[in-house]
Design a protein around this motif. Structure first.
Motif, PDB file in Angstrom:
ATOM      1  N   LYS A 345       0.826  -1.210   0.000  1.00 43.54           N
ATOM      2  CA  LYS A 345       0.000   0.000   0.000  1.00 43.54           C
ATOM      3  C   LYS A 345       0.855   1.252   0.000  1.00 43.54           C
ATOM      4  CE  LYS A 345      -3.950   2.329   1.799  1.00 43.54           C
ATOM      5  NZ  LYS A 345      -4.973   2.416   2.797  1.00 43.54           N
ATOM      6  N   SER A 347       1.756   5.000   0.878  1.00 50.51           N
ATOM      7  CA  SER A 347       1.438   5.841   2.036  1.00 50.51           C
ATOM      8  C   SER A 347       0.730   7.102   1.562  1.00 50.51           C
ATOM      9  CB  SER A 347       2.725   6.219   2.761  1.00 50.51           C
ATOM     10  OG  SER A 347       3.491   7.071   1.931  1.00 50.51           O
ATOM     11  N   GLU A 348       0.138   7.804   2.519  1.00 47.37           N
ATOM     12  CA  GLU A 348      -0.524   9.073   2.182  1.00 47.37           C
ATOM     13  C   GLU A 348       0.469  10.030   1.555  1.00 47.37           C
ATOM     14  OE1 GLU A 348      -2.771  11.136   5.182  1.00 47.37           O
ATOM     15  OE2 GLU A 348      -3.743   9.272   5.812  1.00 47.37           O
ATOM     16  N   GLU A 349       1.693   9.961   2.074  1.00 45.74           N
ATOM     17  CA  GLU A 349       2.735  10.853   1.555  1.00 45.74           C
ATOM     18  C   GLU A 349       3.045  10.524   0.094  1.00 45.74           C
ATOM     19  OE1 GLU A 349       6.644  10.370   3.188  1.00 45.74           O
ATOM     20  OE2 GLU A 349       6.635  12.433   3.936  1.00 45.74           O
ATOM     21  N   LYS A 365       8.954  -0.048  -3.897  1.00 44.41           N
ATOM     22  CA  LYS A 365       8.261  -0.821  -2.870  1.00 44.41           C
ATOM     23  C   LYS A 365       8.037  -2.261  -3.307  1.00 44.41           C
ATOM     24  CE  LYS A 365       6.627   2.949  -0.214  1.00 44.41           C
ATOM     25  NZ  LYS A 365       5.631   3.589   0.617  1.00 44.41           N
ATOM     26  N   TRP A 368      10.625  -4.738  -2.196  1.00 43.23           N
ATOM     27  CA  TRP A 368      10.561  -5.318  -0.855  1.00 43.23           C
ATOM     28  C   TRP A 368      10.006  -6.731  -0.875  1.00 43.23           C
ATOM     29  CZ3 TRP A 368       7.688  -0.820   2.071  1.00 43.23           C
ATOM     30  CH2 TRP A 368       8.527   0.312   2.057  1.00 43.23           C
ATOM     31  N   PHE A 369       9.175  -6.987  -1.844  1.00 45.40           N
ATOM     32  CA  PHE A 369       8.526  -8.296  -1.908  1.00 45.40           C
ATOM     33  C   PHE A 369       9.333  -9.295  -2.744  1.00 45.40           C
ATOM     34  CE2 PHE A 369       5.308  -5.359  -0.727  1.00 45.40           C
ATOM     35  CZ  PHE A 369       4.432  -6.054   0.068  1.00 45.40           C
ATOM     36  N   ASP A 444     -12.490  -1.750  -6.108  1.00 49.92           N
ATOM     37  CA  ASP A 444     -12.485  -0.555  -5.265  1.00 49.92           C
ATOM     38  C   ASP A 444     -13.409  -0.718  -4.067  1.00 49.92           C
ATOM     39  OD1 ASP A 444     -15.076  -0.097  -6.227  1.00 49.92           O
ATOM     40  OD2 ASP A 444     -14.378   1.286  -7.773  1.00 49.92           O
ATOM     41  N   ASN A 450      -0.822  -2.093   4.666  1.00 57.72           N
ATOM     42  CA  ASN A 450       0.379  -2.892   4.531  1.00 57.72           C
ATOM     43  C   ASN A 450       0.364  -3.977   5.594  1.00 57.72           C
ATOM     44  OD1 ASN A 450       2.100  -1.939   2.375  1.00 57.72           O
ATOM     45  ND2 ASN A 450       2.153  -0.022   3.520  1.00 57.72           N
ATOM     46  N   GLY A 451       0.805  -5.174   5.215  1.00 55.01           N
ATOM     47  CA  GLY A 451       0.798  -6.273   6.164  1.00 55.01           C
ATOM     48  C   GLY A 451      -0.454  -7.114   6.043  1.00 55.01           C
ATOM     49  N   TYR A 453      -3.177  -9.444   4.008  1.00 59.67           N
ATOM     50  CA  TYR A 453      -3.250 -10.333   2.846  1.00 59.67           C
ATOM     51  C   TYR A 453      -4.686 -10.319   2.376  1.00 59.67           C
ATOM     52  CZ  TYR A 453       1.402 -12.159   3.771  1.00 59.67           C
ATOM     53  OH  TYR A 453       2.743 -12.283   3.924  1.00 59.67           O
ATOM     54  N   LEU A 474      -1.168  -8.486  11.183  1.00 57.70           N
ATOM     55  CA  LEU A 474      -0.193  -7.809  12.022  1.00 57.70           C
ATOM     56  C   LEU A 474      -0.760  -6.582  12.687  1.00 57.70           C
ATOM     57  CD1 LEU A 474       2.841  -8.061   9.635  1.00 57.70           C
ATOM     58  CD2 LEU A 474       2.469  -9.327  11.732  1.00 57.70           C
TER      59      LEU A 474
ATOM     60  N   ILE B   2       6.481 -13.985   2.521  1.00 57.58           N
ATOM     61  CA  ILE B   2       7.650 -13.294   3.059  1.00 57.58           C
ATOM     62  C   ILE B   2       7.548 -13.307   4.578  1.00 57.58           C
ATOM     63  CG2 ILE B   2       7.964 -11.838   1.042  1.00 57.58           C
ATOM     64  CD1 ILE B   2       6.741  -9.553   2.601  1.00 57.58           C
ATOM     65  N   LYS B   6      10.074  -9.139   7.957  1.00 56.92           N
ATOM     66  CA  LYS B   6      10.180  -8.269   6.784  1.00 56.92           C
ATOM     67  C   LYS B   6       8.981  -7.315   6.742  1.00 56.92           C
ATOM     68  CE  LYS B   6      11.660  -6.531   3.208  1.00 56.92           C
ATOM     69  NZ  LYS B   6      12.886  -5.734   3.353  1.00 56.92           N
ATOM     70  N   ILE B   7       7.810  -7.914   6.952  1.00 59.39           N
ATOM     71  CA  ILE B   7       6.606  -7.082   6.882  1.00 59.39           C
ATOM     72  C   ILE B   7       6.609  -6.049   7.998  1.00 59.39           C
ATOM     73  CG2 ILE B   7       4.093  -7.096   6.981  1.00 59.39           C
ATOM     74  CD1 ILE B   7       4.120  -9.751   5.627  1.00 59.39           C
ATOM     75  N   ILE B  11       6.018  -2.142   7.574  1.00 57.18           N
ATOM     76  CA  ILE B  11       4.977  -1.408   8.280  1.00 57.18           C
ATOM     77  C   ILE B  11       5.578  -0.263   9.066  1.00 57.18           C
ATOM     78  CG2 ILE B  11       3.109  -1.578   9.957  1.00 57.18           C
ATOM     79  CD1 ILE B  11       2.607  -3.332   7.636  1.00 57.18           C
ATOM     80  N   VAL B  14       6.507   2.442   6.762  1.00 58.82           N
ATOM     81  CA  VAL B  14       5.370   3.156   6.190  1.00 58.82           C
ATOM     82  C   VAL B  14       4.669   3.993   7.244  1.00 58.82           C
ATOM     83  CG1 VAL B  14       3.124   2.875   5.108  1.00 58.82           C
ATOM     84  CG2 VAL B  14       5.038   1.478   4.358  1.00 58.82           C
ATOM     85  N   MET B  18       3.998   7.922   7.360  1.00 56.12           N
ATOM     86  CA  MET B  18       2.637   8.448   7.482  1.00 56.12           C
ATOM     87  C   MET B  18       2.528   9.420   8.645  1.00 56.12           C
ATOM     88  SD  MET B  18       0.386   5.129   6.549  1.00 56.12           S
ATOM     89  CE  MET B  18      -1.052   5.624   7.442  1.00 56.12           C
TER      90      MET B  18
END
Lengths: 477, 289, 454
Positions: A345, A347-349, A365, A368-369, A444, A450-451, A453, A474, B2, B6-7, B11, B14, B18
């Motif tokens: 995801k 970020s807002e920034e 990003k 990272w995966f 939508d 993030n984190g 699934y 998480l 993963i 890592k996650i 987080i 991010v 934020m």
């Protein structure tokens, strides 16, 4: 116009295994003159299984075959065949999830649970699911209040705190009704979990296996356990033992809790009068329930009746894990379902920056995966814009294609998840820019972080929406 | 999968970014008022997020429920009357709604769309507002113009009319139109020559359809504005439209604007509906969506 | 029957009573659109003069739409009390006007005579009245009705709480409802205009209304203003409704366009008396509005004031709890500007009261009319002075779903304070109990919807 979807919920907990079937009703709530807006309008539990003891072959191993037999028998009793089940969740909870063969159990069940059933666990998610099943989420929304639901099972207490319908905090404690069990005549300890051993020692009591134990000691231990719960919801100051009993994370306690609800097997002994044999299950569940009922939680906080107690988790799994996408989205059923797709995801920034920069941000990003052993193809998520021009959509689509370039050749569809209502035009634009050579799933009105699934199922309501399960593994980190 | 670690790192990162973002954004409690020191645009305030009740019994829940409706609530009072801000905001919103009705779509806009312009049988705006019957008609000369300038019998004819909101058209028509064309192109469906109808009411599409004989006619037209939705546009579609077809043959998508269905998204949806109409050779109540 | 007159030496001649009736109307764009309006102001006054000398008997014998072809005419004619009619049949319209305005004529006298009237008589006398005549005459007439509470008592002014939402979002409706209650709105009815005319949607909203009514012990009545058949199906499925609503027209053809007739309304009334959640006996809610017949080409060449009066004649048959005219909703092709809306509002209110129905007014306008909120505030004060039974209450007068503006939550307490009026008795007591009203007006905590969120 109403369409119903059959959802299964299966909860394999430390002590009990349960199953429910729920009917989830979808309806187009928009007028004839508008773009359709399919919503979940009703959730009804249509079948509740018996409550079975979770079959174990040893203290640490679930009897996967026996679990399968239980589930098969319940399907037969309910008159449901696996192909009728369109969505739902299998959840292995509490201590059981930490037992070695949890994943074996899940794979054993996967054929039974329809095309699109997830298998997942994790204490935060359990707590949230139980809180939803207990109706704490809905009550908090209705009352405009903060409600903490304590789901107290055999092995753990999972706590989810809802404010105005949204999860604001979770916690998991090693407090449960079966963490100490007794011998046949209840004179000796037959089992004591490691953490309960720590707790009893801190009280100067010995509860090792085989030790004789008195009625008074059982009550004292139960009171101390209730005391830990008083601490976690903040009605008494936290002690060092609370930290010990925390499984993974504690509550933040930097907000006011207006109401408490209880669910889980122990909850029945809190709110209703549990007369009869205190040792029916050779554990301290009923003692713990009574101790909680007498605790300061009841004097300091308002306790609300919950919609479900022992079945809260399974009802939550059956009725409250599935959501649906917005009603103007892009997908083709051939590419679905997809399961366990990690979320990337922005970020807002990131989103505040000009669209021209998005490609690079996304590309960074995505990496990272792709670092570790196995490749992951993430779904790209962002909030999006309520007010975007056609040129803006073109730029956005180009940026996504540029940013996702390194995963574009993966044999999975390009998945984009946005909050704002623009998935149909964005999907069409992505497809057009990719010369219609790549499967694109663009949905939508789904909020992910993030984190998380995500699972996405095949189209419902005449192909207008897709069912979505967001798995928040998480929460709180 | 993963690893969790890592996650967690992701987080943390991010969330960190934020948090900085949060600090930069203006505080929610005093919208606009402090953000703009000199020229404060009263109409820029998001009413859904503004709560003027000084000491509400439950602020958080109030704000949360307020967010579910564009209704003017939580606006408080002076004695029994509204606050000055609310009063002026209401008048401003009404003024812009009236402008939407009483102004005309500019020639520049029509040109920028690459379209030519025709006019219904109404002489001026006032005539248009009081004689809906004439807004449904075009004269013989206009029919001749259409025949001369437009492709005959296209599969899909798209055109635009001002209807009751010129603002709706100037704000949304371009994005919706582009999005419709992209969608139709993606489906391999050809379209006719687009144009703009001034002082047009919906049933004019029947007359126009009889002149140009497309399979499907698509009309983008300004809706009668409300205060919250002065920019709202509708799309009317019909399969083989004619002056003798029943009203029920029209398919309508209303509420196209940034607060409803965004124009680009609506366009994509319209393209899919047109495709279905061509497949089913039907529209309106006969169309199964 | 004299159908001609002279003014300033010019002869004005009319072909029939319908032409006189139409041309006697104050200027309305809808009459012009229908092609029945006077072509000059002098012609209008000539028509008024001719009309003033017409007898009530002539009006009875020449209904706007023939008895044989129109159910509305039959319903109006058949409910006339013949004994009372015989007493007044030889009055001219002028005499009728002066009798109503006379100091010696009381509310009770009018209520009795009302039973001998047809809608054409009601319309005719309105046409020869000035605006202040309409206010003064209406003020005299009290019509009360009872559903769960009593509406229309002297000294009261009711408000319908109209918590409309663009998508029928239950939370969105709920918060608008709470806000309305916190301003003292909702004594006439809590009534939603739904976006979705489906049994499920209507039932969901009704259940929510009922739950709120019960939770907070609110003495009022609820209604969801879907089509009558949808509401009946919802009630048959057990939805808790206190009233059934329907929009009506002044001709059978107009009612057909709305999908109803007298038999359906009778069935709805019967169903509500058997299955409704209210005490009754008044369980029907009607809405009307000048111009609706023309918009469905069901006006039979008759002017819009006469057609409107006929709506009330039809409505009376079903003993409604509420009737209101949505006076400026239909657009500038029927009522062009504030002057026309004001006149129509005063006419409709007076005609409804004279017919004997508990008349309220949705004083409103659309954004394509030449009016603004000031005009509607003026009209509300005039109608308040005329003893209007109830108005609509909408968050700041902005209806986000129907896209028009009318009287707002704030106008309720303002008008009540200005005119020395109170909410419906039971509701006023409830407001005091809740601490929303104190000593008959808004308390310090009024205007906070979150009072109802716990």
């Amino acid at each position: 116009m109403k369409e119903t979807v059959l959802s299964a919920g299966i909860d394999i907990g430390t002590s009990t295994t349960q199953l429910v079937f729920s009917k989830i009703s979808l309806e187009n709530m928009a007028s004839m003159m508008s773009v359709p807006r399919i919503q979940i309008v009703d959730k009804e539990v249509v079948y509740r299984s018996d409550i079975h003891f979770t079959p174990l072959v040893s203290k640490i191993e679930i009897d996967a075959r026996a679990v399968r037999t239980i589930v098969e028998q319940e399907y037969a009793k309910a008159g449901v065949t696996p192909d009728q089940v369109q969505t739902g969740a299998v959840i292995i909870t509490g201590e059981t999830a930490r037992k070695q063969n949890a994943s074996e159990v899940l794979s054993m069940l996967s054929g039974l649970a329809g095309e699109f059933v997830v298998a997942t666990a994790g204490p935060s998610l359990e707590g949230i699911i139980a809180g939803k099943g207990a109706n704490a989420q809905q009550e908090s929304k209705k009352r405009g209040a903060t409600i903490a639901n304590l789901d107290i099972g055999g092995g753990t207490t999972n706590i989810a705190v809802f404010n105005n319908g949204e999860v604001i905090d979770t916690a998991c404690l090693d407090i449960g009704g079966r963490l100490i069990r007794f011998s046949g005549d209840n004179s000796k300890v037959a089992y004591c979990s490691d953490k309960m051993g720590c707790l009893t020692r801190s009280m100067g009591l010995d509860a090792d296996e085989g030790t004789p134990i008195s009625h008074g000691a059982i009550e004292a231990i139960s009171q101390r356990m209730a005391g830990i719960l008083e601490e976690v919801v903040g009605v008494v100051p936290a002690t060092g033992e609370l930290a010990t009993m925390v499984t993974d994370k504690d509550l933040k306690r930097d907000y006011a809790i207006d109401y408490i609800t209880f669910s889980g097997g122990v909850a029945d002994c809190i709110t209703t009068n549990c007369d009869g044999n205190d040792f029916e299950f050779n554990d301290l569940g009923r003692f713990l329930g009574r101790a909680i009922a007498k605790s300061r939680i009841f004097t300091e906080k308002q306790v609300l009746e919950s919609a479900e107690t022992i079945r809260a988790t399974v009802v939550g799994a059956g009725s409250h894990t599935t959501d649906i996408s917005g009603s103007t989205v892009t997908f083709n059923d051939d590419a679905l379902p997809v399961q366990n797709v990690p979320i990337l995801k922005l970020s807002e920034e990131d989103e505040a920056k000009p669209l021209e920069t998005w490609g690079r941000t996304i590309a960074e990003k995505v990496e990272w995966f792709r670092l570790k052993e196995e490749h992951q193809t993430p779904a790209l998520a962002f909030k999006g814009f309520d007010d975007i021009s056609f040129e803006g959509i073109q730029l956005l689509a180009s940026a996504i294609i540029q940013g996702m370039a390194s995963v574009m050749n993966d044999k999975v569809p390009l998945i984009v998840v946005v909050e704002c209502d623009l998935a149909k035009v964005l999907g069409q634009t992505l497809k057009a820019q990719l010369d219609f050579k790549k499967d694109v799933i663009c949905i939508d009105t789904v909020k992910v972080e993030n984190g998380d699934y995500i699972d996405i199922g095949q189209g419902l309501a005449g192909g207008k929406v897709v069912p979505v399960i967001v798995k928040t593994l998480l929460f709180g980190y | 999968m993963i690893s969790e670690d890592k996650i967690k790192n992701i987080i943390a990162e991010v969330l960190g970014s934020m948090a900085t973002g949060d600090q930069a954004s203006p505080s929610q409690a005093s919208p606009a008022a402090e953000a703009c020191e000199e020229l404060c645009d009263l109409t820029a305030v998001d009413l859904k997020k503004e709560l003027q009740v000084p000491e509400p019994a439950n602020r958080e829940a109030y704000l949360k429920m307020k967010a579910t409706t564009p209704a003017r609530i939580g606006i408080w009072r002076a004695g029994p009357r509204p606050l000055t801000r609310s009063l002026l905001r209401f008048r401003a919103d009404h003024a812009v709604a009236q402008d939407a009705v009483f102004s005309n779509v500019s020639d520049e806009f029509v040109e920028s769309m690459g379209m030519f312009q025709i006019t219904s049988c109404c002489k001026d705006k006032d005539h248009f507002l009081t004689r809906p019957d004439l807004g449904r008609k075009i004269d013989d000369e206009t029919i001749a113009t259409l025949k001369e300038k437009c492709k005959q019998s296209p599969r899909v004819q798209v055109y635009i009319a001002d209807g009751l909101s010129s603002t709706a058209i100037e704000t949304n028509a371009k994005d919706a139109y582009s999005s419709i064309l992209q969608g139709l192109k993606g489906h391999g469906i050809e379209t006719g020559t687009p144009f703009f109808l001034k002082y047009g009411r919906v049933p004019a599409m029947d007359v126009i359809s009889e002149v140009l004989t497309p399979e499907v006619t698509v009309l983008l037209i300004g809706e009668r504005p409300g205060l919250a939705t002065g920019e709202s546009m509708s799309c009317y579609m019909a399969y083989k439209a004619s002056t003798t077809m029943p009203e029920a043959n029209r398919t309508v998508i209303s509420n196209i604007h940034k607060g409803g269905t965004p124009a680009v998204e609506a366009g994509a949806h319209i393209a899919d509906i047109v495709k279905t109409m061509l497949e089913q050779k039907a529209s309106g109540l006969d169309l199964k969506l | 029957m004299r159908l001609k007159t002279k003014l300033f030496g010019t002869l004005y001649e009319f072909k029939d009573l319908n032409e006189v009736m139409a041309k006697a109307n104050e200027e309305k764009s809808g009459d012009q659109l229908a092609g029945v309006a006077a072509t000059s102001v002098t012609e209008m006054i000539a028509a008024k003069e001719v009309l003033s000398e017409i007898t009530l008997k002539d009006l009875r014998n020449n209904p706007a739409v023939p008895y044989e072809i129109d159910e509305v005419t039959r319903i109006i004619q058949d409910q006339v009390n013949e004994r009372i009619y015989r007493e007044i049949q030889n009055w001219t319209v002028a005499e009728f006007r002066e009798w109503i305005l006379s100091h010696s004529t009381t509310s009770k006298d009018i209520a009795r005579i009302s039973r001998g009237l047809t809608s054409e008589m009601v319309a005719a006398v309105a046409k020869v009245m000035s605006n202040m005549d309409l206010i003064y005459a209406a003020k005299k007439i009290r019509v009360t009705a009872h559903c769960n509470t009593t509406i229309g008592e002297a000294g009261t002014l009711g408000f319908r709480l109209q918590p409309n939402h663009t998508t029928d979002d239950i939370d969105g409706i709920r918060i608008s409802l709470f806000e309305g209650l916190s301003y003292g709105i909702g004594d006439a009815v809590i009534g939603l205009n739904p976006v979705n005319d489906t049994v499920d949607s209507v039932s969901n909203v009704l259940k929510m209304f009922q739950e709120i009514k019960e939770t907070h012990n609110i003495p009022t009545q609820n209604c969801v203003l879907a089509h009558v058949k949808t509401q009946m199906d919802a009630v048959k499925n057990g939805a808790p409704s206190d009233m059934i609503f329907q929009s009506i027209a002044g001709s059978e053809k107009g009612n057909t366009a709305f999908g109803l007739d007298g038999a359906i309304m009778a069935e709805a009334q019967d169903l509500m008396l058997r299955e409704g959640t209210s005490t009754g006996p008044n369980v029907i809610y009607f809405e009307t509005g000048q111009g609706s017949e023309l918009s469905s080409e069901a006006h039979h060449g008759v002017d819009q004031v006469t057609m409107e009066a006929r709506c009330y004649g039809f409505a009376k048959k079903y003993n409604p709890f509420l009737v209101n005219t949505v006076v400026g909703f239909i657009g500038p092709e029927y009522l062009y500007d504030s002057k026309q809306v004001t006149r129509a509002g005063l006419e409709d209110h007076f005609m409804g009261k004279l017919t004997g129905v508990p008349m309220g007014v949705d004083a409103c306008y659309t954004n394509h009319m030449k009016t603004d909120q000031n005009d509607i505030e003026n009209l509300a004060v005039l109608l308040g002075a005329a003893g209007c039974t109830y108005f609509m209450g909408i968050p700041q007068g902005d209806d986000i779903m129907l896209n028009y503006q009318c009287t707002g939550y704030h106008d309720a307490s303002s008008l009540r304070e200005l005119l020395g009026l109170t909410p419906v008795k039971e509701f006023a007591d409830w407001l005091e109990t809740m601490g929303i009203y104190e000593n008959g007006r808004l308390s310090a905590r009024a205007g906070d919807a979150s009072l109802f969120i716990k």
